[in-house]
Motif scaffolding. Structure first.
Motif, mmCIF file in Angstrom:
data_model
loop_
_atom_site.group_PDB
_atom_site.id
_atom_site.type_symbol
_atom_site.label_atom_id
_atom_site.label_comp_id
_atom_site.label_asym_id
_atom_site.label_seq_id
_atom_site.Cartn_x
_atom_site.Cartn_y
_atom_site.Cartn_z
ATOM 1 N N ILE A 151 0.840 -1.209 0.000
ATOM 2 C CA ILE A 151 0.000 0.000 0.000
ATOM 3 C C ILE A 151 0.869 1.252 0.000
ATOM 4 N N ILE A 152 1.926 1.255 0.795
ATOM 5 C CA ILE A 152 2.808 2.428 0.847
ATOM 6 C C ILE A 152 3.505 2.633 -0.490
ATOM 7 N N ALA A 153 3.981 1.557 -1.113
ATOM 8 C CA ALA A 153 4.630 1.680 -2.423
ATOM 9 C C ALA A 153 3.661 2.210 -3.481
ATOM 10 N N SER A 154 2.418 1.729 -3.449
ATOM 11 C CA SER A 154 1.415 2.219 -4.407
ATOM 12 C C SER A 154 1.128 3.696 -4.181
ATOM 13 N N LEU A 155 1.069 4.099 -2.939
ATOM 14 C CA LEU A 155 0.811 5.514 -2.653
ATOM 15 C C LEU A 155 1.995 6.389 -3.048
ATOM 16 N N VAL A 156 3.214 5.865 -2.952
ATOM 17 C CA VAL A 156 4.380 6.641 -3.411
ATOM 18 C C VAL A 156 4.300 6.883 -4.913
ATOM 19 N N ILE A 157 3.968 5.839 -5.681
ATOM 20 C CA ILE A 157 3.795 6.006 -7.131
ATOM 21 C C ILE A 157 2.653 6.978 -7.419
ATOM 22 N N PHE A 158 1.590 6.872 -6.633
ATOM 23 C CA PHE A 158 0.450 7.776 -6.817
ATOM 24 C C PHE A 158 0.855 9.230 -6.592
ATOM 25 N N PHE A 159 1.583 9.488 -5.529
ATOM 26 C CA PHE A 159 1.983 10.864 -5.234
ATOM 27 C C PHE A 159 2.963 11.402 -6.273
ATOM 28 N N ALA A 160 3.818 10.534 -6.820
ATOM 29 C CA ALA A 160 4.738 10.979 -7.870
ATOM 30 C C ALA A 160 3.968 11.419 -9.120
ATOM 31 N N SER A 161 3.015 10.600 -9.555
ATOM 32 C CA SER A 161 2.204 10.975 -10.721
ATOM 33 C C SER A 161 1.364 12.206 -10.431
ATOM 34 N N LEU A 162 0.858 12.264 -9.221
ATOM 35 C CA LEU A 162 0.030 13.410 -8.857
ATOM 36 C C LEU A 162 0.851 14.691 -8.823
ATOM 37 N N GLY A 163 2.104 14.612 -8.400
ATOM 38 C CA GLY A 163 2.954 15.806 -8.387
ATOM 39 C C GLY A 163 3.211 16.351 -9.775
ATOM 40 N N VAL A 164 3.466 15.455 -10.727
ATOM 41 C CA VAL A 164 3.683 15.906 -12.117
ATOM 42 C C VAL A 164 2.391 16.504 -12.675
ATOM 43 N N SER A 165 1.266 15.861 -12.393
ATOM 44 C CA SER A 165 -0.018 16.390 -12.852
ATOM 45 C C SER A 165 -0.294 17.774 -12.259
ATOM 46 N N LEU A 166 0.017 17.929 -10.999
ATOM 47 C CA LEU A 166 -0.187 19.230 -10.365
ATOM 48 C C LEU A 166 0.724 20.293 -10.966
ATOM 49 N N ASN A 167 1.933 19.907 -11.370
ATOM 50 C CA ASN A 167 2.848 20.856 -12.000
ATOM 51 C C ASN A 167 2.280 21.361 -13.328
ATOM 52 N N TYR A 168 1.751 20.457 -14.131
ATOM 53 C CA TYR A 168 1.133 20.868 -15.393
ATOM 54 C C TYR A 168 -0.085 21.767 -15.147
ATOM 55 N N ALA A 169 -0.875 21.413 -14.161
ATOM 56 C CA ALA A 169 -2.068 22.213 -13.889
ATOM 57 C C ALA A 169 -1.706 23.626 -13.432
ATOM 58 N N ILE A 170 -0.682 23.744 -12.612
ATOM 59 C CA ILE A 170 -0.265 25.084 -12.155
ATOM 60 C C ILE A 170 0.272 25.906 -13.315
ATOM 61 N N ARG A 171 1.056 25.284 -14.174
ATOM 62 C CA ARG A 171 1.590 26.004 -15.337
ATOM 63 C C ARG A 171 0.491 26.421 -16.306
ATOM 64 N N ALA A 172 -0.579 25.629 -16.394
ATOM 65 C CA ALA A 172 -1.696 26.013 -17.260
ATOM 66 C C ALA A 172 -2.535 27.124 -16.641
ATOM 67 N N PHE A 173 -2.494 27.225 -15.336
ATOM 68 C CA PHE A 173 -3.327 28.221 -14.655
ATOM 69 C C PHE A 173 -2.582 29.534 -14.398
ATOM 70 N N TRP A 174 -1.273 29.463 -14.226
ATOM 71 C CA TRP A 174 -0.523 30.631 -13.772
ATOM 72 C C TRP A 174 0.626 30.934 -14.718
ATOM 73 N N GLY A 175 0.932 32.230 -14.882
ATOM 74 C CA GLY A 175 2.108 32.655 -15.635
ATOM 75 C C GLY A 175 1.914 32.776 -17.135
ATOM 76 N N ASN A 176 0.689 32.784 -17.621
ATOM 77 C CA ASN A 176 0.421 32.921 -19.060
ATOM 78 C C ASN A 176 0.036 34.364 -19.374
ATOM 79 N N THR A 177 0.583 34.882 -20.455
ATOM 80 C CA THR A 177 0.318 36.266 -20.853
ATOM 81 C C THR A 177 -0.580 36.275 -22.090
ATOM 82 N N PHE A 178 -1.545 37.168 -22.057
ATOM 83 C CA PHE A 178 -2.486 37.341 -23.172
ATOM 84 C C PHE A 178 -2.436 38.788 -23.648
#
Length: 283
Positions: free
Chosen positions: A61-88
């Motif tokens: 369970i701990i190993a699965s959650l570590v993989i989950f948090f790693a994927s979730l961190g990358v997903s969160l990075n993309y989401a933040i970049r899509a939401f913040w720092g864009n100029t129009f």
């Protein structure tokens, strides 16, 4: 195509890109909401995981959650970049457009004045069509803004797509951890488990109370022993002392007791009182 036709087309494209920008922002907010929800679920599993029940299952369970948090961190990075720092790019304010029109009108007046006065070469300096110049300016501005915003929206859309994809991929290890967590009853707070809840503070207080009761009982036993010894001593002393017989009471002949006097109080109309005693009876 004429300038007026291009102006209409570029204006629609500009407004469309603004709508796309808002839609992408809503999609990013949905990603943030899902990420927060799965973080809450995974945090509960980590906090309530019973590692003493099945060690191998807990490690999985701990190993699965570590993989989950790693994927979730990358997903969160993309989401933040899509939401913040864009100029129009946006169209200039209406006041500036109006000022540009006024400047063109003033320019035509100066050109006419210069031609009338004969200053400079009249062929090189000519008046402009204000309406045509303004339409050309607006068309170019709409084209520039729409093109730039379209490129930014495409990049933001790609980032949101990657965030969603990684978020869905992170559900796989989270699902594995959840199935093991529920299937093997790894929740430490499960009501099906017989476990003891130990409160250190309450235990300490109960220990102090028990020690106090023991001290009080010890003092009571000692006090009881002292009282018993004093009582035995007093009984022994009283047994040693000789008993004295009371002196006989001297009695004379029997005497008749006096009868109590009777007091009678009568009242007449004048509220006068008199006393009647036993002499009245004898009479």
């Amino acid at each position: 195509m004429e300038v007026k036709e291009l102006l209409v087309v570029f204006e629609k494209m500009y407004l469309q890109e603004n709508e796309i920008k808002e839609k992408i922002t809503i999609r990013v907010q949905i990603v943030f909401t899902l990420i927060l929800a799965v973080i809450t679920v995974s945090s509960y599993m980590l906090r309530m995981l019973d590692l003493d029940r099945y060690v191998f299952v807990g490690a999985t369970i701990i190993a699965s959650l570590v993989i989950f948090f790693a994927s979730l961190g990358v997903s969160l990075n993309y989401a933040i970049r899509a939401f913040w720092g864009n100029t129009f790019k946006q169209m200039p304010p209406a006041l500036e457009v109006k000022g540009y029109c006024s400047a063109l009108v003033s320019y035509n007046e100066e050109v006419e004045k210069a031609i009338q006065e004969g200053d400079g070469d009249g062929g090189s300096v000519q008046a402009v069509d204000v309406r045509s110049e303004v339409d050309t300016y607006l068309s170019n501005a709409y084209e520039e803004c729409a093109t730039h915003n379209s490129e930014v929206n495409q990049e933001r859309s790609r980032k949101v797509h990657e965030a969603f994809k990684l978020l869905l991929c992170s559900f796989v290890p989270l699902g594995v951890a959840g199935v093991l967590f529920v299937g093997f009853d790894m929740d430490v707070s499960s009501p099906r488990k017989n476990y003891q809840v130990i409160d250190k503070y309450v235990g300490d207080q109960i220990g102090k109370v028990e020690r106090g009761i023991a001290i009080i009982a010890d003092h009571a036993e000692k006090s009881k022993g002292v009282k018993m010894s004093d009582k035995d001593k007093s009984n022994t002393d009283s047994a040693k002392q000789p008993t004295s017989t009371p002196a006989p009471i001297k009695t004379s002949g029997p005497t008749k007791p006096d009868a109590p006097r009777v007091r009678i109080v009568l009242e007449d109309d004048r509220s006068q009182s008199f006393e009647v005693n036993d002499e009245w009876r004898q009479k």
